[in-house]
Design a protein around this motif. Structure first.
Motif, PDB file in Angstrom:
ATOM      1  N   CYS A  15     -41.670 -46.659 137.495  1.00 41.13           N
ATOM      2  CA  CYS A  15     -42.044 -45.249 137.691  1.00 41.13           C
ATOM      3  C   CYS A  15     -43.277 -45.130 138.596  1.00 41.13           C
ATOM      4  CB  CYS A  15     -42.322 -44.583 136.350  1.00 41.13           C
ATOM      5  SG  CYS A  15     -40.946 -44.760 135.204  1.00 41.13           S
ATOM      6  N   TYR A  17     -45.990 -43.493 138.464  1.00 41.64           N
ATOM      7  CA  TYR A  17     -47.335 -43.278 137.909  1.00 41.64           C
ATOM      8  C   TYR A  17     -47.755 -44.431 136.995  1.00 41.64           C
ATOM      9  CZ  TYR A  17     -44.479 -42.170 133.910  1.00 41.64           C
ATOM     10  OH  TYR A  17     -43.548 -42.261 132.905  1.00 41.64           O
ATOM     11  N   CYS A  18     -46.908 -45.457 136.893  1.00 44.40           N
ATOM     12  CA  CYS A  18     -47.068 -46.421 135.806  1.00 44.40           C
ATOM     13  C   CYS A  18     -48.007 -47.576 136.149  1.00 44.40           C
ATOM     14  CB  CYS A  18     -45.705 -46.987 135.443  1.00 44.40           C
ATOM     15  SG  CYS A  18     -45.832 -48.230 134.155  1.00 44.40           S
ATOM     16  N   PHE A  20     -48.710 -49.694 133.432  1.00 43.22           N
ATOM     17  CA  PHE A  20     -48.532 -50.586 132.283  1.00 43.22           C
ATOM     18  C   PHE A  20     -48.136 -51.972 132.778  1.00 43.22           C
ATOM     19  CE2 PHE A  20     -46.882 -46.478 130.263  1.00 43.22           C
ATOM     20  CZ  PHE A  20     -48.134 -46.125 129.828  1.00 43.22           C
ATOM     21  N   GLY A  57     -43.431 -51.076 125.613  1.00 39.86           N
ATOM     22  CA  GLY A  57     -43.161 -51.749 126.876  1.00 39.86           C
ATOM     23  C   GLY A  57     -43.913 -51.130 128.042  1.00 39.86           C
ATOM     24  N   THR A  59     -39.759 -51.252 128.850  1.00 38.63           N
ATOM     25  CA  THR A  59     -38.685 -50.471 128.244  1.00 38.63           C
ATOM     26  C   THR A  59     -37.889 -51.359 127.292  1.00 38.63           C
ATOM     27  OG1 THR A  59     -38.475 -49.365 130.402  1.00 38.63           O
ATOM     28  CG2 THR A  59     -36.811 -48.844 128.747  1.00 38.63           C
ATOM     29  N   ARG A 128     -38.612 -40.845 137.596  1.00 38.31           N
ATOM     30  CA  ARG A 128     -37.807 -41.104 136.395  1.00 38.31           C
ATOM     31  C   ARG A 128     -36.363 -40.731 136.688  1.00 38.31           C
ATOM     32  NH1 ARG A 128     -41.106 -43.104 131.916  1.00 38.31           N
ATOM     33  NH2 ARG A 128     -39.065 -43.170 130.989  1.00 38.31           N
TER      34      ARG A 128
HETATM   35  S1  SF4 Z   1     -43.212 -49.020 131.469  1.00 36.79           S
HETATM   36 FE1  SF4 Z   1     -42.361 -46.978 131.185  1.00 36.79          FE
HETATM   37  S2  SF4 Z   1     -43.513 -45.743 132.655  1.00 36.79           S
HETATM   38 FE2  SF4 Z   1     -43.788 -47.892 133.257  1.00 36.79          FE
HETATM   39  S3  SF4 Z   1     -42.207 -48.324 134.765  1.00 36.79           S
HETATM   40 FE3  SF4 Z   1     -41.398 -48.905 132.776  1.00 36.79          FE
HETATM   41  S4  SF4 Z   1     -40.296 -47.058 132.082  1.00 36.79           S
HETATM   42 FE4  SF4 Z   1     -41.648 -46.421 133.720  1.00 36.79          FE
END
Ligand code: SF4
Length: 362
Positions: A15, A17-18, A20, A57, A59, A128
């Motif tokens: 995504c 904005y991610c 993580f 995650g 995911t 998304r």
């Molecule tokens: S962790 Fe969640 S927000 Fe980040 S890329 Fe994967 S699905 Fe998208």
């Protein structure tokens, strides 16, 4: 209480904005990752009773049925207390009836979906790949198996308040127990940041925040943490343990644990993790750091901080701290029923208040 967080870093799409800790999903990688995860858990878990498990995650729901079965087999090692909470994070587009049944059969009792918005335009900006129809269809399907369901929403992607109104309206139509609403953060190294996406006007962000609070509270959701709302008895117990600065294990790539006053961070380097070289850093937190963290995290809760508990834990007097006295005098903090909390009028400015607290001597 003791929680367990398990990180599944695989995503089918990344995504915009991610920031993580995640990698693209690849079948071969997943089975090697699960081998390392199993070894890490077997090595580090000491057999304690566990209150909550949270598979996040990445995911987790992007894993195939077979991979998920393997994951649940690994997780069977944990000794769960009777009234445990067990959450798995899902993406709308990667859920089906077989996976939901598998979750249910393996003790999962809470789902958390990354929905973010119902608006096609906003979902496109965020990168998304689901749509509003898919959200309604798959949440309805999930409700056949689970009564404790959260969705995450992101607001403030554009200045359009109508989008936020529609998102909240659609959330209410889902009739589920929990929602987390976050204002968009533009993290470095994300596509949105690189593309120079702009933050919305602060005043509009505040109007959106107030609108969300107002409508959700009017519709029976308790605002219990700055970004979280739940029907009675449906708060996230796992996350509340974080805000209470409680202990938890974190297993998997990039996970963090907080056990016996040690903050332990795992590596974010997949090659290292797959070679079972998982620990990156281990730091002992002294009393002052622990106090600071209790306050930084605890003020996120709308009820605030249990004054007696804090004083007993640290053999201290919270209300005697100069910075706390000043903030009470300024009306930014208030005492309510044995708790010290942020005045609701100023909750939107909590981060500024916390900066004052961190910068002071505790
Ligand atoms: S962790 Fe969640 S927000 Fe980040 S890329 Fe994967 S699905 Fe998208």
């Amino acid at each position: 209480m003791l929680g367990v967080y398990i990180h599944i870093p695989f995503c089918k799409n990344i995504c915009n904005y991610c920031d993580f800790c995640k990698v693209y999903y690849k079948t071969g990688y997943v089975s090697r990752y699960l081998d390392s995860l199993e070894l890490e858990i077997k090595t580090r878990y000491n057999g304690e009773d566990i209150d909550t498990i949270y598979i996040g995650g990445g995911t987790p729901s992007s894993l195939s049925l077979e991979e998920l079965k393997r994951l649940f087999d690994i997780i069977k090692i944990f000794k769960l207390k009777d009234n445990y909470e067990f959450t798995i994070e899902c993406n709308i587009e990667s859920i089906d009836e077989d996976k939901l049944k598998l979750f249910k059969d393996n003790g999962v009792n809470r789902l958390s979906f990354g929905v973010e918005s119902f608006s096609e335009d906003i979902l496109n900006i965020l990168g998304r790949y689901h749509d509003s129809e898919m959200i309604f269809k798959n949440i309805e399907l999930s409700k056949k198996y689970f009564d404790n369901i959260n969705i995450d929403l992101i607001y403030g992607v554009t200045n359009d308040i109508e989008v936020v109104k529609k998102d909240i309206d659609n959330f209410l139509k889902l009739d589920i127990s929990h929602v987390s609403c976050y204002s968009l953060i533009l993290e470095e190294n994300t596509k949105l940041y690189i593309d120079k996406h702009k933050y919305i006007d602060q005043d509009i962000d505040k109007i959106m925040f107030d609108y969300i609070n107002d409508i959700l509270v009017k519709n029976g959701y308790n605002h219990y943490e700055i970004s979280n709302y739940a029907k009675d008895g449906m708060i996230s117990i796992h996350n509340k343990n974080y805000w209470l600065n409680g202990y938890y294990y974190g297993f998997g790539l990039g996970s963090v644990s907080y056990i016996d006053n040690y903050r332990i961070s795992n590596t974010k380097n997949m090659s290292k993790y797959l070679n079972d070289d998982y620990e990156n850093n281990r730091e002992y937190e002294d009393k002052n750091t622990r106090k600071e963290n209790d306050l930084i995290l605890g003020f996120r809760l709308i009820d605030g901080i249990d004054i007696n508990l804090f004083n007993k834990k640290y053999n201290d007097d919270l209300l005697e701290k100069d910075i706390i006295k000043t903030l009470i005098n300024d009306n930014k903090l208030e005492i309510d029923n044995g708790y010290l909390k942020c005045n609701y009028k100023y909750i939107y400015l909590l981060n500024d208040i916390l900066v004052n607290i961190i910068g002071s001597r505790l």
